[in-house]
Design an enzyme around this catalytic site. Structure first.
Site, PDB file in Angstrom:
ATOM      1  CD  GLU A 143      -2.913   1.140   2.339  1.00  0.00           C
ATOM      2  OE1 GLU A 143      -3.733   2.061   2.396  1.00  0.00           O
ATOM      3  OE2 GLU A 143      -2.848   0.242   3.194  1.00  0.00           O
ATOM      4  N   GLY A 283       3.274   2.244  10.422  1.00  0.00           N
ATOM      5  CA  GLY A 283       3.112   1.584  11.711  1.00  0.00           C
ATOM      6  C   GLY A 283       2.773   0.117  11.537  1.00  0.00           C
ATOM      7  CG  MET A 285      -0.049  -3.327   4.841  1.00  0.00           C
ATOM      8  SD  MET A 285      -1.038  -1.898   4.382  1.00  0.00           S
ATOM      9  CE  MET A 285      -2.285  -2.678   3.354  1.00  0.00           C
ATOM     10  CD  GLU A 286      -5.101  -2.077   5.689  1.00  0.00           C
ATOM     11  OE1 GLU A 286      -5.719  -1.431   4.827  1.00  0.00           O
ATOM     12  OE2 GLU A 286      -4.112  -1.607   6.310  1.00  0.00           O
ATOM     13  CG  ASN A 287      -0.454  -6.772   4.092  1.00  0.00           C
ATOM     14  OD1 ASN A 287      -0.469  -5.928   3.223  1.00  0.00           O
ATOM     15  ND2 ASN A 287       0.446  -6.785   5.071  1.00  0.00           N
ATOM     16  CG  HIS A 319      -6.035   1.014  12.687  1.00  0.00           C
ATOM     17  ND1 HIS A 319      -6.828   2.144  12.642  1.00  0.00           N
ATOM     18  CD2 HIS A 319      -5.524   0.866  11.428  1.00  0.00           C
ATOM     19  CE1 HIS A 319      -6.792   2.657  11.426  1.00  0.00           C
ATOM     20  NE2 HIS A 319      -6.006   1.893  10.666  1.00  0.00           N
ATOM     21  CD  GLU A 320      -2.994  -1.764  10.633  1.00  0.00           C
ATOM     22  OE1 GLU A 320      -3.560  -2.021   9.547  1.00  0.00           O
ATOM     23  OE2 GLU A 320      -2.580  -0.626  10.914  1.00  0.00           O
ATOM     24  CD  GLU A 342      -6.227   3.468   6.704  1.00  0.00           C
ATOM     25  OE1 GLU A 342      -6.357   3.355   7.934  1.00  0.00           O
ATOM     26  OE2 GLU A 342      -5.616   2.617   6.020  1.00  0.00           O
TER      27      GLU A 342
END
Length: 890
Positions: A143, A283, A285-287, A319-320, A342
Site C-alpha cells: 500500500e 506503523g 499494514m492490514e494485508n 486498528h489493523e 482509514e
C-alpha cells in the site's frame, strides 16, 4: 495509478509516457477522471523463487474484458523499476512494449491468460516498498502502489482478485514462509530448499498482498469465534523477541471479541498472522490474514515499553484487525476514497480503546493528537478535504486529515444518529458492499438509509477543507438561555468560499450556584442559529462541545471565573479538561502576543495555579484524569491559536515568545505548588508496579517532576536521578530521563550512558534514547542532535531510527524554531539526504517547514528559504516534490 485522464489511455491509467515531463512535473491525478479499469482480473497465481539479492517472480493473470468499462484493445500493467524477462498471452510470446515503466500488452479477445516473469533485487530496495529485505528476512509493503515493484499488474484498488501463491527458497535462510489466506500445501525439495502454497479465497486488491519469508518463531493461541470456529492466531517475531509478544496476542484476541460484540463482525479465515519487521515505513499494514507490523507496535514488556507503548500496541493491533472488514472485505474504489477505510477504522479503534481503558482520558488523548497534527494541517498550505480531489503522489495523503479528521466526521454521524441507529447503518454498509470496492458516498448513503437520517448537507464535510470556527454568544431570557452560534469555515488552498456544514454540539447550561444542567445535542447547520436552553439556576455557565462532538474551534469570551468553575465542577470530563486548556490558552497567547497588562498576567497566572491546585486536591479524581488536568496546552497548539484563522491576518505566531511564556507559567506553577507537587511525586512513587492504580500514578509522577524542574532544576534533577535508579519499569525510567535530558545536572550524562549501556542491543529502546535527547529542553539541543547523527547506531536507512532523531527534533519547538534558523537547516538537509533513499519518509518532514506563512517574518523567511533550497536541488521524488511545491505555492 488508479484514475484515467485522457481518451488515449483506455485502461483508466493516467501514467502516460513521462518522457515529455521533467522529474519536477509529476502529473496531477483528478478524482473526477475516475474510469473503471478495462479488464477484470478474477484470478492471480504467483510463483516466487526467493532470494535476498535476487528473487524471480512468475505471474499468471486470468483476465476478462470488463463490460462496465470502455472497450480496450490493450491492457496496461503498472510497473516500477521492473523489466520483464518474458511475457506470453495464451501460451504464445506476446507483442508487448514498455511505456513509462508500465507493460502494455495487446489483447484481442474477451478473455486471456497472461504469464509474466520478472526478477527483482530485494536487498537493494531502500524505498521499503514492494518486496524488500530486512535483517535477513524478506517482507512486503504494497500500500499504496508497492505491488508494481514486485510484478506487472493493474495496481489499483478497484481490481479485485483471488490469489494463489507458491513460494520456495533455501530452508536455512527462510525456514518460515507466509502469505495471505490459508496454507494449503508445503514440502521439501530435497536440495536444501522448501516451498509452501497459500490460497486466499476472498477477492482483494493488490495493495493487500503480503509475503514474509525468514527465520521466525510464533507466539500462538487460538481464538474461537462467535459461531464456534477456531482461528489460529500467531505473532511471528525473531526468537529473541518472543518474550515480548504476550500483550500483542492478548490485544488481538480482545479486538476479535470486541468487533463481534460491537459491530457484529466475525473473522473469516482459519489463520490470522502478524509479523514484526524492523524496517517499515508505516506503523502496520492490514494485508488480508497476514498483517505486517513495525516492531514498535508489537513488542512490549514492562522493562522496555512505557504505558503509552502498551496502549499503542493494543490500539494498532486493533486498528489493523478491524480493517479485515472496514478495508479488506469492503475496500476503496480509488485512493481518493482512502478515508472510507482509514477514517472509519480509526473511529473503530478509538471506540475499542475507550472500552478497554476508559472513555474520558482516551477522548482527551485523541483530541490532543487531532489538535497537534490535524488542525495545523487544516490551517496550512497542505490543507485538503478528507476526500481529496487531486494528488500527485498518493503516499502524501496518508495524513491526519484523512485518518483523524475522517474519524471525527464519522463520529459526528454516530452522535447525530445515536449508537443503535449508527450500528444499523454500518450493518447495511457491510451487507451492501461486501466484496466490493466502495466510495465514501456509499458509506454515507448506507448510514443515511440504515439510520433513517438526511445527510445531504453533511456530505460537505467530505468536500470542504479547513477547521470550522464556532463563535458563541449567550443571553438570559426569562427561564431560558438563548445560545447564539455562528460558524465560519476559513478559506483554504483552492477553496476560497465555504458553505455552512452541520455541526453537532453537546451542550449543557450549569449554574454557578452548583446546579448542573442536563445535556442536550444541538446541530448548527446554518451560518447563524439560536437555541433556547433551560436554566439550571442563576448565574449560568455554558458547557459546549462536550466530549468534543465536533472537530471545530470554539470562540467565546468566557469570564476567567467561569472557566475556573467549569475546570473544577463540570460533570463532563472532557469539558472539564477543556475549560482548563481554554483558561491556559487565553493567558499564554495573550502573554506571548504582548496584549496583557501586568495586572491581567498576574490574575491569569493566579487563576491557573488555583485550577491546578484544585486538581491536585480533588480526591474524587483518579490519577489518570488528574494527569490530564495537569497538562498545559502544547506549544504547537499555542502556535496555531496565536496565528489565528488561516494565519493571513496581522498576527503571526512567535515560537520564541510562546516557549518563554509557557516555561514561565510552568515555573510559576512549580514554585507556588512546590509542596503539593513534591507530595504527589512521593505518593505516586510508593504505588507498586502491579497495583491497578499504578498506571495513573506513573503518569502524574513524571508530570509533577516536569513542573518541579521548571521551578527548581537542581531539586528536580536530584528527584529524577532517584526516580531513575528506583525504577522497575520503562515508564518511570523514561520519565526521569526525559526531565534530566533538559537539565544541566551532574546526573544527566551518567543516566544517559547507563540507559544506553543497558539497552544498546534493543533497537526500539535505543530509538527512545535518541528521541529523548532530540526532544529535550536543553539549551544545546541542536548540538546534541547533530552529534547523535554521527553516533554508530544512527542510520538513514531505517525509518524508525530516522524518525526517532529527526522527527523528534522537528517536533521540538525550542530547537526547531531556533532564531538563527539552524533547526530549519538541519531538517532541510535531512530531506535532501533522505529523498534518494526513502522518498516516502523524506516527504513526511516537509510539513514542519511548510507552516512558514503562519510565523513571524524573520523565522518565516528562513523557513521559506530552506524550502526553496530543497526545490532548487532538483531530481526530487514525486513524494517530496509535491509537498515542497504545495508548501511554497499554497
Amino acid at each position: 495509478m488508479d484514475i484515467a485522464t485522457t481518451p488515449t489511455n483506455p485502461e483508466g491509467n493516467p501514467e502516460l509516457a513521462d518522457a515529455a515531463r521533467t522529474p519536477h512535473e509529476p502529473p496531477v491525478i483528478l478524482r473526477e477522471d475516475y474510469r473503471p479499469f478495462g479488464w477484470l482480473v478474477p484470478e492471480v497465481k504467483l510463483d516466487f523463487d526467493l532470494g535476498l539479492t535476487q528473487t524471480r517472480v512468475r505471474t499468471e493473470l486470468t483476465v476478462q474484458r470488463n463490460a462496465r468499462a470502455d472497450h480496450a484493445e490493450t491492457i496496461r500493467l503498472n510497473g516500477d523499476g521492473l523489466k520483464p524477462v518474458s511475457v506470453s498471452v495464451d501460451g504464445a510470446p506476446a507483442d508487448w512494449r514498455m511505456d513509462a515503466g508500465d507493460l502494455i500488452v495487446p489483447l484481442r479477445e474477451d478473455a486471456h491468460l497472461i504469464v509474466i516473469e520478472t526478477e527483482i533485487a530485494p536487498s537493494a530496495n531502500t524505498q521499503l516498498m514492494g518486496l524488500y529485505a530486512s535483517g535477513g528476512m524478506l517482507c512486503t509493503q504494497c500500500e499504496a502502489e508497492g505491488f508494481r515493484r514486485i510484478t506487472f499488474f493493474p495496481d489499483r484498488p478497484d481490481v479485485l482478485s483471488v490469489y494463489t501463491v507458491r513460494m520456495a527458497g533455501p530452508k536455512a535462510v527462510f525456514p518460515v514462509l507466509l502469505c495471505n489466506g490459508n496454507k494449503v500445501a508445503e514440502g521439501d525439495k530435497g536440495d536444501g530448499t522448501h516451498w509452501a502454497e497459500w490460497h486466499d479465497p476472498w477477492p482483494k486488491p493488490s495493495y493487500l498482498f503480503a509475503l514474509v519469508a525468514g527465520d521466525l518463531v510464533a507466539n500462538s493461541k487460538p481464538f474461537t469465534t462467535c459461531s464456534g470456529r477456531e482461528v489460529e492466531c500467531n505473532i511471528w517475531v525473531r526468537k529473541e523477541d518472543l518474550a515480548r509478544t504476550d500483550h500483542a496476542l492478548a490485544s488481538l484476541h480482545c479486538s476479535m471479541k470486541w468487533d463481534e460484540d460491537v459491530f457484529g463482525r466475525e473473522y473469516d479465515l482459519d489463520l490470522y498472522n502478524i509479523v514484526a519487521v524492523s524496517d517499515f515505513n508505516m506503523g502496520a499494514m492490514e494485508n488480508k490474514g497476514l498483517n505486517v507490523f513495525n516492531t514498535k507496535y508489537v513488542l512490549a514488556d514492562a522493562d522496555t515499553a512505557t504505558d503509552a507503548d502498551f496502549d499503542a500496541v493494543e490500539g494498532v493491533i486493533a486498528h489493523e484487525y478491524f480493517h479485515n472488514w472496514s478495508g479488506n472485505r469492503v475496500t476503496c474504489r480509488d485512493w481518493f476514497q482512502l478515508s472510507l477505510k482509514e477514517g472509519f477504522t480509526v473511529l473503530r479503534d478509538q471506540l475499542f480503546s475507550q472500552d478497554m481503558r476508559g472513555e474520558a482520558v482516551k477522548r482527551i488523548e485523541d483530541v490532543r493528537i487531532l489538535r497537534a497534527a490535524q488542525f495545523p494541517e487544516d490551517a496550512g498550505p497542505l490543507a485538503h478535504p478528507i476526500r481529496p480531489d487531486s494528488y500527485r503522489e498518493i503516499s502524501n495523503f496518508y495524513t491526519a486529515t484523512v485518518y483523524n479528521k475522517g474519524a471525527e466526521v464519522i463520529r459526528m454521524m454516530r452522535s447525530m444518529t445515536g449508537v443503535e441507529r449508527f450500528r444499523q447503518g454500518t450493518d447495511l454498509y457491510f451487507e451492501r458492499h461486501d466484496g466490493e470496492a466502495a466510495t465514501c458516498e456509499d458509506f454515507v448513503k448506507a448510514i443515511e438509509d440504515g439510520a433513517g437520517i438526511d445527510l445531504a448537507q453533511f456530505r460537505l464535510w467530505y468536500r470542504q477543507a479547513g477547521t470550522p470556527r464556532v463563535a458563541v454568544a449567550q443571553a438570559v431570557e426569562g427561564e431560558t438561555l438563548r445560545l447564539t452560534l455562528r460558524q465560519t469555515v476559513p478559506p483554504t488552498a483552492g477553496q476560497p468560499d465555504k458553505q455552512p456544514m452541520p455541526i453537532p454540539l453537546r451542550v449543557a447550561v450549569h449554574s454557578r450556584s452548583g446546579a448542573l444542567g442536563a445535556e442536550q445535542l444541538v446541530v448548527l447547520d446554518e451560518e447563524r442559529q439560536s437555541f433556547s436552553l433551560p436554566l439550571a439556576g442563576p448565574d449560568p455557565v455554558v458547557s459546549i462541545n462536550r466530549g468534543f462532538t465536533a472537530p471545530v474551534l470554539i470562540e467565546r469570551d468566557l469570564a476567567r471565573d467561569d472557566l475556573v468553575f467549569l475546570a473544577a465542577h463540570d460533570d463532563d470530563p472532557f469539558a472539564r479538561s477543556e475549560a482548563l486548556q481554554e483558561l491556559a490558552v487565553g493567558h499564554l497567547v495573550g502573554a506571548a502576543s504582548g496584549t496583557l497588562s501586568d495586572e491581567e498576567q498576574a490574575a491569569g497566572e493566579t487563576a491557573i495555579i488555583g485550577a491546578f491546585a484544585s486538581s491536585l486536591a480533588d480526591n474524587a479524581l483518579d490519577d489518570a484524569m488528574r494527569g490530564e488536568l495537569l497538562v498545559l496546552p502544547s506549544e504547537t497548539y499555542l502556535f496555531e491559536a496565536m496565528a489565528g484563522s488561516g494565519g493571513t491576518g496581522e498576527r503571526k505566531a512567535d515560537p520564541g515568545a510562546i516557549h518563554t511564556v509557557r516555561e514561565g507559567l510552568k515555573a510559576a506553577i512549580g514554585t507556588a505548588l512546590a509542596a503539593e507537587l513534591a507530595a504527589l511525586h512521593a505518593r505516586a512513587s510508593a504505588v507498586a508496579l502491579d497495583d491497578p492504580a499504578g498506571r495513573g500514578a506513573r503518569k502524574v509522577k513524571t508530570i509533577a517532576l516536569g513542573l518541579i524542574a521548571a521551578a527548581d532544576p537542581a531539586r528536580a534533577g536530584d528527584l529524577a536521578a532517584q526516580q531513575y535508579d528506583a525504577a522497575d519499569n520503562m515508564t518511570d525510567r523514561q520519565g526521569a530521563l526525559m526531565v534530566l535530558c533538559g537539565l544541566d545536572h551532574p546526573a544527566r550524562a551518567d543516566k544517559l550512558a547507563a540507559f544506553y549501556d543497558r539497552y544498546k542491543d534493543n533497537a526500539l529502546v535505543v530509538d527512545k534514547w535518541f528521541t529523548l535527547q532530540a526532544l529535550s529542553l536543553h539549551p544545546d539541543v541542536i548540538e546534541h542532535t547533530r552529534a547523535l547523527a554521527d553516533h554508530p547506531d544512527f542510520t538513514m536507512k531505517n525509518p524508525n531510527r530516522v524518525r526517532s532523531l529527526y522527527m523528534a527534533f522537528a517536533g521540538n519547538p525550542k530547537g526547531f524554531h531556533s532564531a538563527d534558523g539552524e533547526g530549519y537547516r538541519m531538517i532541510a538537509d535531512v530531506i535532501l539526504a533522505l529523498d534518494p533513499i526513502n522518498p516516502q519518509t523524506a516527504a513526511r518532514f516537509v510539513p514542519s517547514l511548510g507552516r512558514w506563512r503562519r510565523i513571524e517574518p524573520e523565522r518565516a523567511a528562513l523557513m521559506k528559504g530552506e524550502l526553496e533550497r530543497i526545490m532548487a536541488a532538483g531530481k526530487l521524488s514525486r513524494d517530496t516534490f509535491e509537498q515542497v511545491s504545495r508548501s511554497l505555492e499554497g
